[in-house]
Design a protein around this motif. Structure first.
Motif, PDB file in Angstrom:
ATOM      1  N   PRO A  91       0.799  -1.238   0.000  1.00 55.38           N
ATOM      2  CA  PRO A  91       0.000   0.000   0.000  1.00 55.38           C
ATOM      3  C   PRO A  91       0.827   1.281   0.000  1.00 55.38           C
ATOM      4  O   PRO A  91       0.523   2.220  -0.745  1.00 55.38           O
ATOM      5  CB  PRO A  91      -0.834  -0.118   1.282  1.00 55.38           C
ATOM      6  CG  PRO A  91      -0.910  -1.589   1.540  1.00 55.38           C
ATOM      7  CD  PRO A  91       0.400  -2.146   1.096  1.00 55.38           C
ATOM      8  N   LYS A  92       1.881   1.332   0.814  1.00 49.07           N
ATOM      9  CA  LYS A  92       2.681   2.553   0.891  1.00 49.07           C
ATOM     10  C   LYS A  92       3.384   2.834  -0.428  1.00 49.07           C
ATOM     11  O   LYS A  92       3.412   3.976  -0.905  1.00 49.07           O
ATOM     12  CB  LYS A  92       3.694   2.450   2.034  1.00 49.07           C
ATOM     13  CG  LYS A  92       3.069   2.489   3.426  1.00 49.07           C
ATOM     14  CD  LYS A  92       4.138   2.466   4.509  1.00 49.07           C
ATOM     15  CE  LYS A  92       3.503   2.532   5.896  1.00 49.07           C
ATOM     16  NZ  LYS A  92       4.539   2.499   6.971  1.00 49.07           N
ATOM     17  N   LEU A  93       3.964   1.789  -1.027  1.00 44.88           N
ATOM     18  CA  LEU A  93       4.651   1.947  -2.303  1.00 44.88           C
ATOM     19  C   LEU A  93       3.679   2.369  -3.395  1.00 44.88           C
ATOM     20  O   LEU A  93       3.973   3.259  -4.206  1.00 44.88           O
ATOM     21  CB  LEU A  93       5.343   0.639  -2.691  1.00 44.88           C
ATOM     22  CG  LEU A  93       6.051   0.610  -4.049  1.00 44.88           C
ATOM     23  CD1 LEU A  93       7.103   1.702  -4.128  1.00 44.88           C
ATOM     24  CD2 LEU A  93       6.658  -0.757  -4.294  1.00 44.88           C
ATOM     25  N   SER A 128       1.536   6.529  -6.942  1.00 47.43           N
ATOM     26  CA  SER A 128       0.360   7.253  -7.396  1.00 47.43           C
ATOM     27  C   SER A 128       0.552   8.762  -7.231  1.00 47.43           C
ATOM     28  O   SER A 128       0.216   9.552  -8.123  1.00 47.43           O
ATOM     29  CB  SER A 128      -0.867   6.795  -6.619  1.00 47.43           C
ATOM     30  OG  SER A 128      -2.013   7.546  -6.980  1.00 47.43           O
ATOM     31  N   ASP A 129       1.114   9.172  -6.101  1.00 46.31           N
ATOM     32  CA  ASP A 129       1.336  10.598  -5.840  1.00 46.31           C
ATOM     33  C   ASP A 129       2.287  11.207  -6.866  1.00 46.31           C
ATOM     34  O   ASP A 129       2.046  12.311  -7.380  1.00 46.31           O
ATOM     35  CB  ASP A 129       1.895  10.794  -4.430  1.00 46.31           C
ATOM     36  CG  ASP A 129       0.862  10.479  -3.346  1.00 46.31           C
ATOM     37  OD1 ASP A 129      -0.336  10.436  -3.669  1.00 46.31           O
ATOM     38  OD2 ASP A 129       1.277  10.265  -2.187  1.00 46.31           O
ATOM     39  N   ASP A 186       2.634  14.624 -12.012  1.00 43.90           N
ATOM     40  CA  ASP A 186       3.009  14.831 -13.412  1.00 43.90           C
ATOM     41  C   ASP A 186       1.805  14.862 -14.334  1.00 43.90           C
ATOM     42  O   ASP A 186       1.948  14.775 -15.553  1.00 43.90           O
ATOM     43  CB  ASP A 186       3.981  13.733 -13.860  1.00 43.90           C
ATOM     44  CG  ASP A 186       5.431  14.135 -13.648  1.00 43.90           C
ATOM     45  OD1 ASP A 186       6.095  14.470 -14.653  1.00 43.90           O
ATOM     46  OD2 ASP A 186       5.885  14.152 -12.495  1.00 43.90           O
ATOM     47  N   GLY A 187       0.613  14.915 -13.767  1.00 46.27           N
ATOM     48  CA  GLY A 187      -0.575  15.099 -14.584  1.00 46.27           C
ATOM     49  C   GLY A 187      -1.318  13.839 -14.969  1.00 46.27           C
ATOM     50  O   GLY A 187      -2.256  13.886 -15.776  1.00 46.27           O
ATOM     51  N   PHE A 188      -0.941  12.689 -14.405  1.00 42.52           N
ATOM     52  CA  PHE A 188      -1.639  11.439 -14.717  1.00 42.52           C
ATOM     53  C   PHE A 188      -2.771  11.187 -13.726  1.00 42.52           C
ATOM     54  O   PHE A 188      -2.703  11.582 -12.563  1.00 42.52           O
ATOM     55  CB  PHE A 188      -0.663  10.254 -14.661  1.00 42.52           C
ATOM     56  CG  PHE A 188       0.425  10.300 -15.703  1.00 42.52           C
ATOM     57  CD1 PHE A 188       0.164   9.947 -17.025  1.00 42.52           C
ATOM     58  CD2 PHE A 188       1.707  10.694 -15.367  1.00 42.52           C
ATOM     59  CE1 PHE A 188       1.164   9.993 -17.982  1.00 42.52           C
ATOM     60  CE2 PHE A 188       2.721  10.736 -16.314  1.00 42.52           C
ATOM     61  CZ  PHE A 188       2.438  10.385 -17.631  1.00 42.52           C
ATOM     62  N   ASP A 189      -3.791  10.519 -14.205  1.00 45.41           N
ATOM     63  CA  ASP A 189      -4.847  10.013 -13.337  1.00 45.41           C
ATOM     64  C   ASP A 189      -4.479   8.583 -12.980  1.00 45.41           C
ATOM     65  O   ASP A 189      -3.919   7.856 -13.807  1.00 45.41           O
ATOM     66  CB  ASP A 189      -6.188  10.063 -14.074  1.00 45.41           C
ATOM     67  CG  ASP A 189      -7.346   9.720 -13.159  1.00 45.41           C
ATOM     68  OD1 ASP A 189      -7.173   9.815 -11.929  1.00 45.41           O
ATOM     69  OD2 ASP A 189      -8.406   9.347 -13.677  1.00 45.41           O
ATOM     70  N   THR A 190      -4.766   8.134 -11.762  1.00 35.80           N
ATOM     71  CA  THR A 190      -4.339   6.806 -11.333  1.00 35.80           C
ATOM     72  C   THR A 190      -5.442   6.050 -10.598  1.00 35.80           C
ATOM     73  O   THR A 190      -6.373   6.648 -10.056  1.00 35.80           O
ATOM     74  CB  THR A 190      -3.112   6.873 -10.402  1.00 35.80           C
ATOM     75  OG1 THR A 190      -3.473   7.557  -9.195  1.00 35.80           O
ATOM     76  CG2 THR A 190      -1.939   7.576 -11.065  1.00 35.80           C
ATOM     77  N   HIS A 191      -5.298   4.736 -10.609  1.00 33.76           N
ATOM     78  CA  HIS A 191      -6.141   3.860  -9.794  1.00 33.76           C
ATOM     79  C   HIS A 191      -5.248   2.739  -9.286  1.00 33.76           C
ATOM     80  O   HIS A 191      -4.376   2.252 -10.009  1.00 33.76           O
ATOM     81  CB  HIS A 191      -7.302   3.280 -10.605  1.00 33.76           C
ATOM     82  CG  HIS A 191      -8.163   2.347  -9.806  1.00 33.76           C
ATOM     83  ND1 HIS A 191      -9.115   2.802  -8.913  1.00 33.76           N
ATOM     84  CD2 HIS A 191      -8.196   0.987  -9.751  1.00 33.76           C
ATOM     85  CE1 HIS A 191      -9.716   1.760  -8.353  1.00 33.76           C
ATOM     86  NE2 HIS A 191      -9.175   0.649  -8.842  1.00 33.76           N
ATOM     87  N   ILE A 192      -5.469   2.306  -8.043  1.00 35.32           N
ATOM     88  CA  ILE A 192      -4.634   1.277  -7.424  1.00 35.32           C
ATOM     89  C   ILE A 192      -5.435   0.000  -7.207  1.00 35.32           C
ATOM     90  O   ILE A 192      -6.555   0.039  -6.685  1.00 35.32           O
ATOM     91  CB  ILE A 192      -4.069   1.757  -6.069  1.00 35.32           C
ATOM     92  CG1 ILE A 192      -3.162   2.976  -6.265  1.00 35.32           C
ATOM     93  CG2 ILE A 192      -3.301   0.630  -5.371  1.00 35.32           C
ATOM     94  CD1 ILE A 192      -2.722   3.623  -4.966  1.00 35.32           C
ATOM     95  N   CYS A 193      -4.854  -1.137  -7.625  1.00 35.49           N
ATOM     96  CA  CYS A 193      -5.391  -2.462  -7.312  1.00 35.49           C
ATOM     97  C   CYS A 193      -4.333  -3.200  -6.510  1.00 35.49           C
ATOM     98  O   CYS A 193      -3.192  -3.333  -6.971  1.00 35.49           O
ATOM     99  CB  CYS A 193      -5.702  -3.250  -8.586  1.00 35.49           C
ATOM    100  SG  CYS A 193      -7.277  -2.849  -9.358  1.00 35.49           S
TER     101      CYS A 193
END
Length: 235
Positions: free
Chosen positions: A11-13, A18-19, A24-31
């Motif tokens: 989770p931390k990584l 993601s941050d 840099d302008g990207f949208d992100t999602h984490i699985c």
């Protein structure tokens, strides 16, 4: 705004990555669970997947294979989506297998988040360039579909590995030019791994066999004794 799917069970990584991408302008999602990836991709469009090798329930290698075999009802078919694989396992077989399955790049942990951001940008640039020539004539009869790793002559078609497609694209970009094995190695392996001459020779052998299955009357890739290989289109 490009969307990046981060598949990482730490989770931390994942949050740090993601941050950095969002800055840099990207949208992100984490699985964080391998079992959640394919269902999420079936419902959402993404421009690139950062895929960890070691995941709970379904590992990254299996997911890479599934992504390359699936289609997505959005702007991009799923099997075309770029993949950057990350792992703490550095054995050569893992590197080779990951890229042969269709990964576009490979990063070993520990890595700098800035390095991942730079690699994401580089892969997206290459993907955009490839999309501009998604169906390009290599000669009078041979047609390539790089987004699908396919070649065809008339109604006949064959599927190439990611490495075979990269090798062919390099050579057809300069018909008649002789490429040394070292030059082909640099182009075929984005991770700059160390491979020997026999590895390139083996890929070329398989590539020529597939080209021969399409058109046995013309030798598209020719070996030049003591120098390397070159591509020759049909007259």
């Amino acid at each position: 705004m490009a969307h990046i799917l981060i598949v990482e069970d730490e989770p931390k990584l994942a949050q740090v990555l993601s941050d950095y991408l969002r800055r840099d302008g990207f949208d992100t999602h984490i699985c964080g669970d391998g079992a959640d990836v394919m269902p999420w991709l079936a419902e959402h469009a993404t421009d690139l997947v950062i895929l960890d090798l070691m995941l709970p329930n379904i590992d990254g290698m299996t997911l890479c294979r599934q992504i390359r075999q699936q289609h997505q009802p959005h702007s991009r078919t799923l099997h075309q989506t770029p993949i950057i694989m990350t792992t703490a396992r550095v054995e050569e077989i893992d590197r080779l297998l990951g890229l042969e399955l269709g990964a576009d790049d490979y990063v070993c942990k520990p890595y700098s988040p800035r390095e991942i951001v730079a690699r994401v940008k580089a892969v997206l640039r290459r993907t955009a360039l490839t999309a501009e020539v998604s169906t390009a004539p290599f000669s009078l009869d041979l047609v390539v579909e790089p987004n699908h790793n396919l070649l065809r002559v008339g109604e006949r078609r064959v599927e190439l590995t990611a490495v075979e497609m990269r090798l062919l694209q390099v050579m057809v970009g300069s018909p008649g030019r002789i490429f040394t094995r070292e030059q082909l190695m640099d182009q075929a392996y984005p991770d700059r791994r160390l491979v020997n001459d026999r590895t390139i020779d083996s890929h070329i052998k398989n590539l020529r066999r597939k080209l021969n299955a399409l058109n046995a009357e013309h030798q598209y890739v020719r070996s030049v004794y003591g120098a390397g290989y070159k591509y020759e289109p049909t007259p």
